[in-house]
Design a protein around this motif. Structure first.
Motif, PDB file in Angstrom:
ATOM      1  N   LEU A 358       0.831  -1.218   0.000  1.00  0.00           N
ATOM      2  CA  LEU A 358       0.000   0.000   0.000  1.00  0.00           C
ATOM      3  C   LEU A 358       0.864   1.266   0.000  1.00  0.00           C
ATOM      4  N   HIS A 359       0.381   2.256  -0.700  1.00  0.00           N
ATOM      5  CA  HIS A 359       0.985   3.602  -0.783  1.00  0.00           C
ATOM      6  C   HIS A 359       2.277   3.678  -1.579  1.00  0.00           C
ATOM      7  N   HIS A 360       2.749   2.551  -2.105  1.00  0.00           N
ATOM      8  CA  HIS A 360       3.883   2.628  -3.018  1.00  0.00           C
ATOM      9  C   HIS A 360       3.365   3.043  -4.397  1.00  0.00           C
ATOM     10  N   VAL A 361       4.168   3.825  -5.107  1.00  0.00           N
ATOM     11  CA  VAL A 361       3.801   4.160  -6.482  1.00  0.00           C
ATOM     12  C   VAL A 361       4.269   3.010  -7.379  1.00  0.00           C
ATOM     13  N   THR A 386      -4.271   1.884  -2.629  1.00  0.00           N
ATOM     14  CA  THR A 386      -4.670   2.615  -1.417  1.00  0.00           C
ATOM     15  C   THR A 386      -5.313   1.706  -0.366  1.00  0.00           C
ATOM     16  N   GLU A 387      -5.835   0.544  -0.801  1.00  0.00           N
ATOM     17  CA  GLU A 387      -6.422  -0.401   0.163  1.00  0.00           C
ATOM     18  C   GLU A 387      -6.259  -1.824  -0.348  1.00  0.00           C
ATOM     19  N   GLN A 393      -9.677 -10.493  -2.176  1.00  0.00           N
ATOM     20  CA  GLN A 393      -8.432 -10.542  -2.951  1.00  0.00           C
ATOM     21  C   GLN A 393      -8.428  -9.439  -4.029  1.00  0.00           C
ATOM     22  N   SER A 394      -8.569  -8.229  -3.530  1.00  0.00           N
ATOM     23  CA  SER A 394      -8.564  -7.104  -4.463  1.00  0.00           C
ATOM     24  C   SER A 394      -7.870  -5.891  -3.836  1.00  0.00           C
ATOM     25  N   PHE A 395      -7.392  -5.010  -4.700  1.00  0.00           N
ATOM     26  CA  PHE A 395      -6.811  -3.743  -4.254  1.00  0.00           C
ATOM     27  C   PHE A 395      -7.718  -2.604  -4.697  1.00  0.00           C
ATOM     28  N   THR A 396      -7.748  -1.524  -3.910  1.00  0.00           N
ATOM     29  CA  THR A 396      -8.325  -0.277  -4.413  1.00  0.00           C
ATOM     30  C   THR A 396      -7.151   0.519  -4.951  1.00  0.00           C
ATOM     31  N   VAL A 397      -7.281   1.070  -6.156  1.00  0.00           N
ATOM     32  CA  VAL A 397      -6.149   1.825  -6.723  1.00  0.00           C
ATOM     33  C   VAL A 397      -6.547   3.268  -6.987  1.00  0.00           C
TER      34      VAL A 397
END
Ligand code: ATP
Length: 421
Positions: A358-361, A386-387, A393-397
């Motif tokens: 998280l929070h890495h570009v 961001t989450e 099994q998912s990311f918020t981008v």
């Protein structure tokens, strides 16, 4: 504004004088050319127009023939200097222009110049100046920025290139139409010199192809900017860049030792010139550099005037492939047979989806599959996770473009971004 009153100051610039100012934190400054002619880093000011500069901007307004300038707002400093290296810089431009004319006549490659020197000597500013002067004469030079720390083309951790066809906008900089950007991932070449040098060579190959297919760009030449690491391996990487781009000229800013070393080590056909630093260049400490890097990332997502709106959406872990480039050094005895330690430095290392990402570009690679040479493929843009939702099994981008992601191979950078409005 509160109790901060609006300050208005007028300055009369003599011929070949420069007004230097810094915008106070939390404030903006408006600049107006009242009379005469003046330029900001080689880009001409239009008379009567108001230009706004953000907090922290460090600006020089130079006039060849005299001008009257009005500043409104709060400046940290604002003073006129008669001591500038502008005539020397102009001469460098004239010499490049002559080489361009010769290249047109003889149907050969235009001038290629590498700008080197320690930090805070005005390398990037000189590039801007040379690009502006060239484009004002109708040229279309190629700008290559190898400075992964404070690069001008994209966000830190990348190297990039673009063609300059018109002078820079005084407030917004150059219009970057379709810049070519490569992912490095770190803000110093020392973090992975093998990868850095590999990307420099790759960039030079791509630029050569571009020059071969665009005559105007070919004759206009290439201006290559570098970072401030000029000793030890940093010096070797400068020599590597000079060789890869087959430069004709190396402009060394403000360091005689580096000038002498390059004179000694470069082949005779490479002209080495020593250029003075402008007294106006402002030194930046580590905090200022790190703040400038963060500001670049914020600007990528929100624009320099907060006029862009990034999108937020969910991506399934199954739909993306996440890597970093370069594995830690292993002792030779642990390496598989036939593998060199350098190979490890350019290896794609899969990353496990988790909150640690998280929070890495992340750079979004142009590559369609890992069968392509991902490391040497350019990138289309950046996203931030961001989450992380373990169950789904998912990311918020956070992404500059709406759903879906344009490509699915993502490469981790050292840059972090917290989306605090
Ligand atoms: P780095 O190695 O960190 O990339 P650099 O050598 O490229 O640094 P620049 O980025 O060109 O240095 O300049 C540093 C700062 O000084 C910039 O903010 C630039 O706007 C400012 N600056 C450059 N020349 C002048 C000048 N003549 N007057 C006022 N400010 C200037």
């Amino acid at each position: 504004m509160g109790d901060k009153e609006e300050r208005v100051e007028e300055f009369q610039l003599e011929k070949e004088a420069e007004l230097r100012f810094e915008v106070e934190a939390g404030s903006t400054v408006q600049l107006e050319l009242v009379n005469g002619k003046a330029e900001v880093f080689g880009s001409e000011l239009a008379s009567g127009r108001k230009y706004t500069f953000n907090a922290g901007s460090k600006v020089a307004v130079f006039s060849w023939h005299g001008a009257q300038i009005k500043l409104s707002g709060r400046t940290e400093v604002a003073y006129i200097s008669m001591e500038t290296p502008m005539v020397v810089y102009l001469n460098a431009h004239v010499a490049l222009e002559q080489m361009r004319q010769k290249s047109e006549k003889e149907e050969t490659r235009g001038p290629r110049i590498l700008i080197v020197g320690p930090s805070d000597v005005g390398k990037s500013t000189l590039c801007t100046l040379l690009l502006n002067y060239a484009s004002r004469m109708g040229r279309a030079p190629m700008m290559v920025d190898l400075d992964v720390g404070q690069g001008q083309v994209s966000i830190p951790g990348t190297m990039g290139a673009y063609v300059v066809e018109r002078p820079s906008d005084i407030e917004e900089g150059f219009t970057l139409s379709a810049p070519l950007v490569f992912h490095f991932g770190h803000t110093s070449p020392s973090k992975n010199l093998t990868l850095y040098n590999l990307l420099v060579s790759r960039m030079a190959d791509v630029i050569n192809m571009k020059c071969d297919s665009f005559k105007k760009v070919n004759h206009s030449g290439v201006i290559v900017n570098t970072g401030g690491w000029v000793r030890g391996s940093g010096y070797d990487s400068l020599k590597h860049a000079a060789g890869s781009f087959e430069v004709d000229v190396i402009a060394v800013m403000d360091q005689e030792r580096l000038y002498t070393e390059l004179k000694r080590d470069m082949p005779d056909f490479v002209k080495i010139i020593l250029l003075p630093k402008s007294g106006g260049v402002v030194e930046r400490n580590q905090t200022a550099r790190s703040d400038a890097r963060d500001a670049k990332v914020r600007e990528y997502f929100y624009g320099s005037k907060n006029t862009l709106f990034p999108h937020t959406f969910e991506v399934k872990v199954a739909d993306i492939k996440i890597y970093k480039i370069g594995a830690p050094n292993l002792p030779d005895s642990c390496l598989p047979l036939g593998m060199k330690p350098q190979d490890n430095k350019t290896k794609l290392v899969p990353l496990t989806p988790s909150t640690s990402l998280l929070h890495h570009v992340f750079s979004v690679s142009c590559a369609d599959s890992t069968d392509d040479n991902v490391v040497e493929t350019n990138i289309v843009g950046f996203i931030v996770f961001t989450e992380f939702n373990q169950d789904k099994q998912s990311f918020t981008v956070l992404s500059p473009s709406p759903h879906p992601l344009p490509k699915n191979i993502l490469l981790q950078t050292d840059m972090q971004f917290m989306d605090i409005q």
